[in-house]
Design a protein around this motif. Structure first.
Motif, PDB file in Angstrom:
ATOM      1  N   VAL A  10       5.631  20.829  15.784  1.00  0.00           N
ATOM      2  CA  VAL A  10       5.841  19.783  14.778  1.00  0.00           C
ATOM      3  C   VAL A  10       4.596  18.916  14.623  1.00  0.00           C
ATOM      4  O   VAL A  10       4.122  18.666  13.515  1.00  0.00           O
ATOM      5  CB  VAL A  10       7.072  18.920  15.131  1.00  0.00           C
ATOM      6  N   CYS A  11       4.047  18.437  15.749  1.00  0.00           N
ATOM      7  CA  CYS A  11       2.891  17.532  15.696  1.00  0.00           C
ATOM      8  C   CYS A  11       1.579  18.234  16.010  1.00  0.00           C
ATOM      9  O   CYS A  11       0.533  17.603  16.055  1.00  0.00           O
ATOM     10  CB  CYS A  11       3.092  16.367  16.655  1.00  0.00           C
ATOM     11  N   ARG A  12       1.644  19.531  16.225  1.00  0.00           N
ATOM     12  CA  ARG A  12       0.460  20.346  16.545  1.00  0.00           C
ATOM     13  C   ARG A  12      -0.260  19.859  17.800  1.00  0.00           C
ATOM     14  O   ARG A  12      -1.479  19.862  17.873  1.00  0.00           O
ATOM     15  CB  ARG A  12      -0.497  20.385  15.364  1.00  0.00           C
ATOM     16  N   GLY A  13       0.525  19.376  18.759  1.00  0.00           N
ATOM     17  CA  GLY A  13      -0.035  18.984  20.036  1.00  0.00           C
ATOM     18  C   GLY A  13      -0.600  17.576  20.104  1.00  0.00           C
ATOM     19  O   GLY A  13      -1.114  17.171  21.128  1.00  0.00           O
ATOM     20  N   THR A  14      -0.485  16.807  19.026  1.00  0.00           N
ATOM     21  CA  THR A  14      -1.042  15.451  19.034  1.00  0.00           C
ATOM     22  C   THR A  14      -0.094  14.433  19.648  1.00  0.00           C
ATOM     23  O   THR A  14      -0.530  13.389  20.125  1.00  0.00           O
ATOM     24  CB  THR A  14      -1.377  14.985  17.612  1.00  0.00           C
ATOM     25  N   GLY A  15       1.206  14.697  19.580  1.00  0.00           N
ATOM     26  CA  GLY A  15       2.208  13.730  20.038  1.00  0.00           C
ATOM     27  C   GLY A  15       2.508  12.661  19.011  1.00  0.00           C
ATOM     28  O   GLY A  15       3.372  11.808  19.210  1.00  0.00           O
ATOM     29  N   VAL A  16       1.806  12.678  17.875  1.00  0.00           N
ATOM     30  CA  VAL A  16       1.941  11.657  16.838  1.00  0.00           C
ATOM     31  C   VAL A  16       2.771  12.191  15.681  1.00  0.00           C
ATOM     32  O   VAL A  16       2.477  13.242  15.116  1.00  0.00           O
ATOM     33  CB  VAL A  16       0.558  11.215  16.315  1.00  0.00           C
ATOM     34  N   ASP A  17       3.830  11.450  15.336  1.00  0.00           N
ATOM     35  CA  ASP A  17       4.641  11.807  14.168  1.00  0.00           C
ATOM     36  C   ASP A  17       3.994  11.248  12.898  1.00  0.00           C
ATOM     37  O   ASP A  17       3.854  11.939  11.906  1.00  0.00           O
ATOM     38  CB  ASP A  17       6.057  11.261  14.318  1.00  0.00           C
ATOM     39  N   ARG A  18       3.632   9.949  12.955  1.00  0.00           N
ATOM     40  CA  ARG A  18       3.014   9.299  11.795  1.00  0.00           C
ATOM     41  C   ARG A  18       2.311   8.032  12.251  1.00  0.00           C
ATOM     42  O   ARG A  18       2.514   7.563  13.362  1.00  0.00           O
ATOM     43  CB  ARG A  18       4.066   8.966  10.739  1.00  0.00           C
ATOM     44  N   TRP A  19       1.478   7.516  11.387  1.00  0.00           N
ATOM     45  CA  TRP A  19       0.793   6.254  11.628  1.00  0.00           C
ATOM     46  C   TRP A  19       1.364   5.215  10.679  1.00  0.00           C
ATOM     47  O   TRP A  19       1.612   5.504   9.513  1.00  0.00           O
ATOM     48  CB  TRP A  19      -0.701   6.409  11.385  1.00  0.00           C
ATOM     49  N   GLU A  20       1.574   4.006  11.176  1.00  0.00           N
ATOM     50  CA  GLU A  20       2.114   2.928  10.352  1.00  0.00           C
ATOM     51  C   GLU A  20       1.259   1.671  10.529  1.00  0.00           C
ATOM     52  O   GLU A  20       0.674   1.454  11.597  1.00  0.00           O
ATOM     53  CB  GLU A  20       3.553   2.593  10.763  1.00  0.00           C
ATOM     54  N   ALA A  21       1.219   0.866   9.479  1.00  0.00           N
ATOM     55  CA  ALA A  21       0.494  -0.403   9.550  1.00  0.00           C
ATOM     56  C   ALA A  21       1.152  -1.306  10.592  1.00  0.00           C
ATOM     57  O   ALA A  21       2.377  -1.352  10.698  1.00  0.00           O
ATOM     58  CB  ALA A  21       0.476  -1.086   8.193  1.00  0.00           C
ATOM     59  N   TYR A  40      -6.721   0.342  19.966  1.00  0.00           N
ATOM     60  CA  TYR A  40      -6.769  -0.236  18.630  1.00  0.00           C
ATOM     61  C   TYR A  40      -7.179   0.829  17.626  1.00  0.00           C
ATOM     62  O   TYR A  40      -8.171   1.508  17.818  1.00  0.00           O
ATOM     63  CB  TYR A  40      -7.791  -1.384  18.613  1.00  0.00           C
ATOM     64  N   HIS A  41      -6.395   0.972  16.599  1.00  0.00           N
ATOM     65  CA  HIS A  41      -6.675   1.970  15.567  1.00  0.00           C
ATOM     66  C   HIS A  41      -6.817   1.281  14.214  1.00  0.00           C
ATOM     67  O   HIS A  41      -6.069   0.363  13.910  1.00  0.00           O
ATOM     68  CB  HIS A  41      -5.538   2.983  15.475  1.00  0.00           C
ATOM     69  N   VAL A  42      -7.748   1.749  13.415  1.00  0.00           N
ATOM     70  CA  VAL A  42      -7.954   1.242  12.062  1.00  0.00           C
ATOM     71  C   VAL A  42      -7.862   2.422  11.111  1.00  0.00           C
ATOM     72  O   VAL A  42      -8.434   3.479  11.367  1.00  0.00           O
ATOM     73  CB  VAL A  42      -9.340   0.568  11.925  1.00  0.00           C
ATOM     74  N   CYS A  43      -7.139   2.246  10.009  1.00  0.00           N
ATOM     75  CA  CYS A  43      -6.988   3.319   9.033  1.00  0.00           C
ATOM     76  C   CYS A  43      -8.322   3.611   8.367  1.00  0.00           C
ATOM     77  O   CYS A  43      -9.011   2.702   7.907  1.00  0.00           O
ATOM     78  CB  CYS A  43      -5.960   2.938   7.979  1.00  0.00           C
ATOM     79  N   MET A  58       0.807  -1.215   0.000  1.00  0.00           N
ATOM     80  CA  MET A  58       0.000   0.000   0.000  1.00  0.00           C
ATOM     81  C   MET A  58       0.836   1.258   0.000  1.00  0.00           C
ATOM     82  O   MET A  58       1.893   1.305   0.590  1.00  0.00           O
ATOM     83  CB  MET A  58      -0.892   0.051   1.229  1.00  0.00           C
ATOM     84  N   VAL A  59       0.328   2.253  -0.670  1.00  0.00           N
ATOM     85  CA  VAL A  59       0.888   3.588  -0.572  1.00  0.00           C
ATOM     86  C   VAL A  59      -0.231   4.414   0.037  1.00  0.00           C
ATOM     87  O   VAL A  59      -1.119   4.883  -0.652  1.00  0.00           O
ATOM     88  CB  VAL A  59       1.291   4.131  -1.961  1.00  0.00           C
ATOM     89  N   CYS A  60      -0.204   4.545   1.345  1.00  0.00           N
ATOM     90  CA  CYS A  60      -1.307   5.182   2.050  1.00  0.00           C
ATOM     91  C   CYS A  60      -0.744   6.004   3.195  1.00  0.00           C
ATOM     92  O   CYS A  60       0.089   5.509   3.956  1.00  0.00           O
ATOM     93  CB  CYS A  60      -2.259   4.118   2.596  1.00  0.00           C
ATOM     94  N   ARG A  61      -1.172   7.242   3.303  1.00  0.00           N
ATOM     95  CA  ARG A  61      -0.853   8.038   4.483  1.00  0.00           C
ATOM     96  C   ARG A  61      -1.928   7.704   5.504  1.00  0.00           C
ATOM     97  O   ARG A  61      -3.007   8.262   5.466  1.00  0.00           O
ATOM     98  CB  ARG A  61      -0.868   9.524   4.160  1.00  0.00           C
ATOM     99  N   HIS A  62      -1.617   6.770   6.371  1.00  0.00           N
ATOM    100  CA  HIS A  62      -2.611   6.259   7.310  1.00  0.00           C
ATOM    101  C   HIS A  62      -3.096   7.331   8.272  1.00  0.00           C
ATOM    102  O   HIS A  62      -2.319   8.136   8.767  1.00  0.00           O
ATOM    103  CB  HIS A  62      -2.027   5.097   8.109  1.00  0.00           C
ATOM    104  N   GLU A  63      -4.377   7.312   8.515  1.00  0.00           N
ATOM    105  CA  GLU A  63      -5.017   8.143   9.529  1.00  0.00           C
ATOM    106  C   GLU A  63      -6.033   7.264  10.244  1.00  0.00           C
ATOM    107  O   GLU A  63      -6.693   6.448   9.617  1.00  0.00           O
ATOM    108  CB  GLU A  63      -5.750   9.324   8.901  1.00  0.00           C
ATOM    109  N   PRO A  64      -6.168   7.434  11.562  1.00  0.00           N
ATOM    110  CA  PRO A  64      -7.100   6.572  12.297  1.00  0.00           C
ATOM    111  C   PRO A  64      -8.555   6.902  12.027  1.00  0.00           C
ATOM    112  O   PRO A  64      -8.923   8.063  11.866  1.00  0.00           O
ATOM    113  CB  PRO A  64      -6.748   6.833  13.760  1.00  0.00           C
ATOM    114  N   LYS A  65      -9.363   5.855  11.963  1.00  0.00           N
ATOM    115  CA  LYS A  65     -10.805   6.029  11.805  1.00  0.00           C
ATOM    116  C   LYS A  65     -11.391   6.656  13.055  1.00  0.00           C
ATOM    117  O   LYS A  65     -12.263   7.514  12.998  1.00  0.00           O
ATOM    118  CB  LYS A  65     -11.451   4.667  11.537  1.00  0.00           C
ATOM    119  N   HIS A  66     -10.893   6.232  14.218  1.00  0.00           N
ATOM    120  CA  HIS A  66     -11.331   6.758  15.510  1.00  0.00           C
ATOM    121  C   HIS A  66     -10.087   7.224  16.264  1.00  0.00           C
ATOM    122  O   HIS A  66      -9.483   6.440  16.998  1.00  0.00           O
ATOM    123  CB  HIS A  66     -12.077   5.696  16.311  1.00  0.00           C
TER     124      HIS A  66
END
Length: 69
Positions: free
Chosen positions: A56-67, A24-27, A10-18
């Protein structure tokens, strides 16, 4: 956007559904299980050394999401 079923291709910039789910996170784009990688600038805390939101993360603490492997 459509994705092949093989998560390794996959070539996907993952983002959580919830995004507020704790364990548990689902893209929301491709449906695979994902996990967050902490922001290196704030060590995943979401706060800058000045006490405000990390720029950098705008206060989320998250750099990126990975599978999840």
């Amino acid at each position: 956007m459509t994705h092949p079923p093989d998560a390794g291709k996959m070539v996907c910039r993952h983002e959580p559904k919830h995004p507020n789910a704790v364990l548990y996170h689902v893209c929301k784009r491709c449906g695979v299980a994902i996990d967050w990688k902490p922001c290196m600038a704030c060590d995943g805390e979401g706060r800058a050394h000045t006490g405000g939101k990390c720029y950098v993360c705008r206060g989320t603490g998250v750099d990126r999401w990975e599978a999840v492997p």
